[in-house]
Write a protein that holds these residues in place. Structure first.
Motif, PDB file in Angstrom:
ATOM      1  N   ALA A   1     144.583  27.488  32.572  1.00  0.00           N
ATOM      2  CA  ALA A   1     144.575  28.890  32.187  1.00  0.00           C
ATOM      3  C   ALA A   1     145.955  29.394  31.782  1.00  0.00           C
ATOM      4  CB  ALA A   1     144.026  29.741  33.330  1.00  0.00           C
ATOM      5  N   ALA A   2     146.999  28.938  32.449  1.00  0.00           N
ATOM      6  CA  ALA A   2     148.346  29.414  32.120  1.00  0.00           C
ATOM      7  C   ALA A   2     148.739  28.991  30.704  1.00  0.00           C
ATOM      8  CB  ALA A   2     149.360  28.905  33.133  1.00  0.00           C
ATOM      9  N   GLY A   3     148.430  27.755  30.330  1.00  0.00           N
ATOM     10  CA  GLY A   3     148.772  27.274  29.004  1.00  0.00           C
ATOM     11  C   GLY A   3     147.934  27.918  27.921  1.00  0.00           C
ATOM     12  N   ALA A   4     146.615  27.957  28.119  1.00  0.00           N
ATOM     13  CA  ALA A   4     145.738  28.587  27.127  1.00  0.00           C
ATOM     14  C   ALA A   4     146.040  30.074  27.016  1.00  0.00           C
ATOM     15  CB  ALA A   4     144.273  28.363  27.507  1.00  0.00           C
ATOM     16  N   GLY A   5     146.312  30.716  28.161  1.00  0.00           N
ATOM     17  CA  GLY A   5     146.652  32.131  28.136  1.00  0.00           C
ATOM     18  C   GLY A   5     147.950  32.397  27.401  1.00  0.00           C
ATOM     19  N   ALA A   6     148.949  31.533  27.598  1.00  0.00           N
ATOM     20  CA  ALA A   6     150.229  31.703  26.910  1.00  0.00           C
ATOM     21  C   ALA A   6     150.066  31.574  25.399  1.00  0.00           C
ATOM     22  CB  ALA A   6     151.243  30.687  27.422  1.00  0.00           C
ATOM     23  N   LEU A   7     149.310  30.553  24.950  1.00  0.00           N
ATOM     24  CA  LEU A   7     149.104  30.374  23.514  1.00  0.00           C
ATOM     25  C   LEU A   7     148.317  31.533  22.914  1.00  0.00           C
ATOM     26  CD1 LEU A   7     148.187  26.687  22.564  1.00  0.00           C
ATOM     27  CD2 LEU A   7     150.245  27.992  22.037  1.00  0.00           C
ATOM     28  N   ALA A   8     147.187  31.861  23.533  1.00  0.00           N
ATOM     29  CA  ALA A   8     146.363  32.945  23.011  1.00  0.00           C
ATOM     30  C   ALA A   8     147.131  34.265  23.038  1.00  0.00           C
ATOM     31  CB  ALA A   8     145.070  33.062  23.819  1.00  0.00           C
ATOM     32  N   GLY A   9     147.851  34.532  24.134  1.00  0.00           N
ATOM     33  CA  GLY A   9     148.606  35.767  24.234  1.00  0.00           C
ATOM     34  C   GLY A   9     149.666  35.874  23.162  1.00  0.00           C
ATOM     35  N   ALA A  10     150.354  34.762  22.869  1.00  0.00           N
ATOM     36  CA  ALA A  10     151.384  34.768  21.833  1.00  0.00           C
ATOM     37  C   ALA A  10     150.782  35.059  20.467  1.00  0.00           C
ATOM     38  CB  ALA A  10     152.115  33.433  21.823  1.00  0.00           C
TER      39      ALA A  10
ATOM     40  N   ALA B   1     151.609  34.235  32.770  1.00  0.00           N
ATOM     41  CA  ALA B   1     151.632  34.823  34.112  1.00  0.00           C
ATOM     42  C   ALA B   1     150.225  35.139  34.606  1.00  0.00           C
ATOM     43  CB  ALA B   1     152.484  36.092  34.097  1.00  0.00           C
ATOM     44  N   LEU B   2     149.380  35.669  33.727  1.00  0.00           N
ATOM     45  CA  LEU B   2     148.012  35.982  34.129  1.00  0.00           C
ATOM     46  C   LEU B   2     147.244  34.704  34.449  1.00  0.00           C
ATOM     47  CD1 LEU B   2     147.243  38.793  31.540  1.00  0.00           C
ATOM     48  CD2 LEU B   2     147.352  39.074  34.026  1.00  0.00           C
ATOM     49  N   GLY B   3     147.467  33.663  33.664  1.00  0.00           N
ATOM     50  CA  GLY B   3     146.782  32.396  33.917  1.00  0.00           C
ATOM     51  C   GLY B   3     147.226  31.737  35.204  1.00  0.00           C
ATOM     52  N   ALA B   4     148.478  31.966  35.563  1.00  0.00           N
ATOM     53  CA  ALA B   4     149.004  31.396  36.800  1.00  0.00           C
ATOM     54  C   ALA B   4     148.786  32.312  37.987  1.00  0.00           C
ATOM     55  CB  ALA B   4     150.500  31.116  36.641  1.00  0.00           C
ATOM     56  N   ALA B   5     148.160  33.479  37.757  1.00  0.00           N
ATOM     57  CA  ALA B   5     147.927  34.480  38.802  1.00  0.00           C
ATOM     58  C   ALA B   5     149.235  34.811  39.513  1.00  0.00           C
ATOM     59  CB  ALA B   5     146.876  33.997  39.802  1.00  0.00           C
ATOM     60  N   SER B   6     150.215  35.299  38.721  1.00  0.00           N
ATOM     61  CA  SER B   6     151.546  35.585  39.254  1.00  0.00           C
ATOM     62  C   SER B   6     151.902  37.068  39.146  1.00  0.00           C
ATOM     63  CB  SER B   6     152.597  34.755  38.502  1.00  0.00           C
ATOM     64  OG  SER B   6     152.386  33.389  38.690  1.00  0.00           O
ATOM     65  N   PRO B   7     151.173  37.932  39.861  1.00  0.00           N
ATOM     66  CA  PRO B   7     151.532  39.347  39.828  1.00  0.00           C
ATOM     67  C   PRO B   7     152.832  39.584  40.579  1.00  0.00           C
ATOM     68  CG  PRO B   7     149.855  38.977  41.479  1.00  0.00           C
ATOM     69  CD  PRO B   7     150.053  37.666  40.776  1.00  0.00           C
ATOM     70  N   GLY B   8     153.572  40.569  40.137  1.00  0.00           N
ATOM     71  CA  GLY B   8     154.791  40.955  40.830  1.00  0.00           C
ATOM     72  C   GLY B   8     154.626  42.320  41.461  1.00  0.00           C
TER      73      GLY B   8
ATOM     74  N   LEU C   1     142.010  37.271  25.334  1.00  0.00           N
ATOM     75  CA  LEU C   1     142.857  36.719  26.380  1.00  0.00           C
ATOM     76  C   LEU C   1     142.047  36.433  27.639  1.00  0.00           C
ATOM     77  CD1 LEU C   1     145.609  35.845  27.324  1.00  0.00           C
ATOM     78  CD2 LEU C   1     146.087  38.208  27.972  1.00  0.00           C
ATOM     79  N   ARG C   2     141.136  37.330  27.967  1.00  0.00           N
ATOM     80  CA  ARG C   2     140.300  37.111  29.148  1.00  0.00           C
ATOM     81  C   ARG C   2     139.511  35.803  29.005  1.00  0.00           C
ATOM     82  NH1 ARG C   2     136.499  41.966  30.091  1.00  0.00           N
ATOM     83  NH2 ARG C   2     138.560  42.952  30.107  1.00  0.00           N
ATOM     84  N   LEU C   3     139.012  35.521  27.804  1.00  0.00           N
ATOM     85  CA  LEU C   3     138.266  34.278  27.578  1.00  0.00           C
ATOM     86  C   LEU C   3     139.193  33.068  27.694  1.00  0.00           C
ATOM     87  CD1 LEU C   3     135.614  32.883  26.791  1.00  0.00           C
ATOM     88  CD2 LEU C   3     136.205  33.290  24.380  1.00  0.00           C
ATOM     89  N   ALA C   4     140.393  33.160  27.141  1.00  0.00           N
ATOM     90  CA  ALA C   4     141.335  32.042  27.241  1.00  0.00           C
ATOM     91  C   ALA C   4     141.650  31.712  28.689  1.00  0.00           C
ATOM     92  CB  ALA C   4     142.622  32.377  26.485  1.00  0.00           C
ATOM     93  N   LEU C   5     141.665  32.716  29.531  1.00  0.00           N
ATOM     94  CA  LEU C   5     142.011  32.508  30.936  1.00  0.00           C
ATOM     95  C   LEU C   5     140.907  31.835  31.736  1.00  0.00           C
ATOM     96  CD1 LEU C   5     143.844  35.887  31.647  1.00  0.00           C
ATOM     97  CD2 LEU C   5     144.862  33.652  31.186  1.00  0.00           C
ATOM     98  N   THR C   6     139.742  31.601  31.115  1.00  0.00           N
ATOM     99  CA  THR C   6     138.678  30.846  31.774  1.00  0.00           C
ATOM    100  C   THR C   6     138.822  29.347  31.534  1.00  0.00           C
ATOM    101  OG1 THR C   6     137.121  30.956  29.909  1.00  0.00           O
ATOM    102  CG2 THR C   6     137.109  32.800  31.469  1.00  0.00           C
ATOM    103  N   ALA C   7     139.769  28.938  30.698  1.00  0.00           N
ATOM    104  CA  ALA C   7     139.962  27.520  30.382  1.00  0.00           C
ATOM    105  C   ALA C   7     140.547  26.782  31.584  1.00  0.00           C
ATOM    106  CB  ALA C   7     140.883  27.372  29.175  1.00  0.00           C
TER     107      ALA C   7
END
Length: 303
Positions: free
Chosen positions: A256-265, A21-28, A247-253
């Motif tokens: 970003a959504a995919g790298a953020g999901a993997l790193a976050g998990a 969600a953070l990588g996709a910039a999907s705030p609710g 996670l912040r670094l992963a989101l620079t890839a």
């Protein structure tokens, strides 16, 4: 907070959803993150694993769960309508493959897609590794087989490696050791060496030059499935004890959504569900699935 197996499985699923969600910039509303397609597919993977009984091929059950997801059904919902019924973005390769009714295999993949959804959705397979003995091969090959149900052969090894890292983290191995263990286990399982090389390049980069967003961008290039794997490895090994920085670094890839999901998990599996404090709209569903995976899939492995 005391570290428990259930807590780390909860962390894996919550971290996956939050990172995507953070990588996709999907705030609710109210700062709560809106989950994405990969989180929905990961829940379907968990459902399939839970439905597979002793002696039943879990990959067949996972494929059936993906087909139900493609029709926007979710049989494992506790009650009433679920947010996981909602359309949360594109999933073209997955949806097109599922529409055929056929299932790809390692020998005969259904498509040539290299998309990262196939890698991220395989992460719940890590629950098969909640016991030590003989688990690595089952984790690697089951995750690889779930990837090629709808995607190309190139996704098999990244999915296997991603699940192996998560499995080691769930067993309490620090992330630096978890990545090393996963790469060795991937070689023993016969996974494609190209994915192992891509992840190993990220390991060496993290040792030499940790925390560089430009390196994360470079490592994250190439095919989507190996790019998100390499970027996530680089991020978590750059900051193995600092989940938010990792996670912040992963989101620079680039993806970003995919790298953020993997790193976050991985970070959630290693550090628990409170390591990444971002709130996700389906947190209750994820926690319930995590507990069932621990008691069901993990319990069967330990029986």
């Amino acid at each position: 907070m005391e570290r428990t197996t259930t807590g780390t499985v909860r962390g894996l699923l919550r971290g996956l959803a939050a990172g995507e969600a953070l990588g996709a910039a999907s705030p609710g509303a109210g700062g709560v993150l809106r989950h994405g397609v990969a989180a929905q597919l990961a829940c379907a993977s968990a459902e399939g694993l839970l439905r597979a009984g002793t002696g039943t091929d879990p990959v067949a059950e996972v494929h059936a769960a993906y087909r139900r997801w493609s029709q926007r059904y979710r049989a494992f919902a506790a009650s009433g309508p679920s947010l996981l019924h909602e359309d949360r973005g594109p999933s073209g390769a997955t949806s097109r493959a599922l529409a055929t009714g056929a299932a790809g295999t390692l020998r005969d993949p259904l498509t040539t897609s290299a998309g990262w959804h196939a890698v991220v959705r395989a992460l719940p397979v890590a629950a098969l590794g909640l016991t030590e003995d003989g688990a690595d091969s089952a984790v690697a090959l089951t995750a690889a087989r779930t990837a090629v149900l709808t995607h190309g052969h190139v996704t098999a090894a990244p999915a296997g490696i991603a699940a192996l890292v998560a499995a080691a983290a769930l067993r309490g191995t620090p992330l630096t050791g978890a990545v090393g263990h996963a790469l060795a286990a991937a070689v023993l399982a016969g996974l494609d060496a190209r994915a192992v090389w891509a992840a190993d390049a990220a390991v060496r980069a993290a040792h030499r030059t940790p925390g560089d967003p430009q390196l994360a961008e470079v490592l994250g290039g190439g095919p989507a499935c190996t790019g998100v794997l390499a970027a996530a490895v680089y991020a978590v090994l750059s900051h193995p004890r600092e989940p938010r920085l990792a996670l912040r670094l992963a989101l620079t890839a680039p993806r970003a959504a995919g790298a953020g999901a993997l790193a976050g998990a991985w970070l959630g599996a290693a550090h628990g569900p409170e390591a990444l404090p971002a709130r996700v709209d389906v947190a209750d569903v994820l926690d319930a699935l995590a507990d069932r995976l621990t008691d069901g899939v993990g319990g069967r492995r330990g029986a």
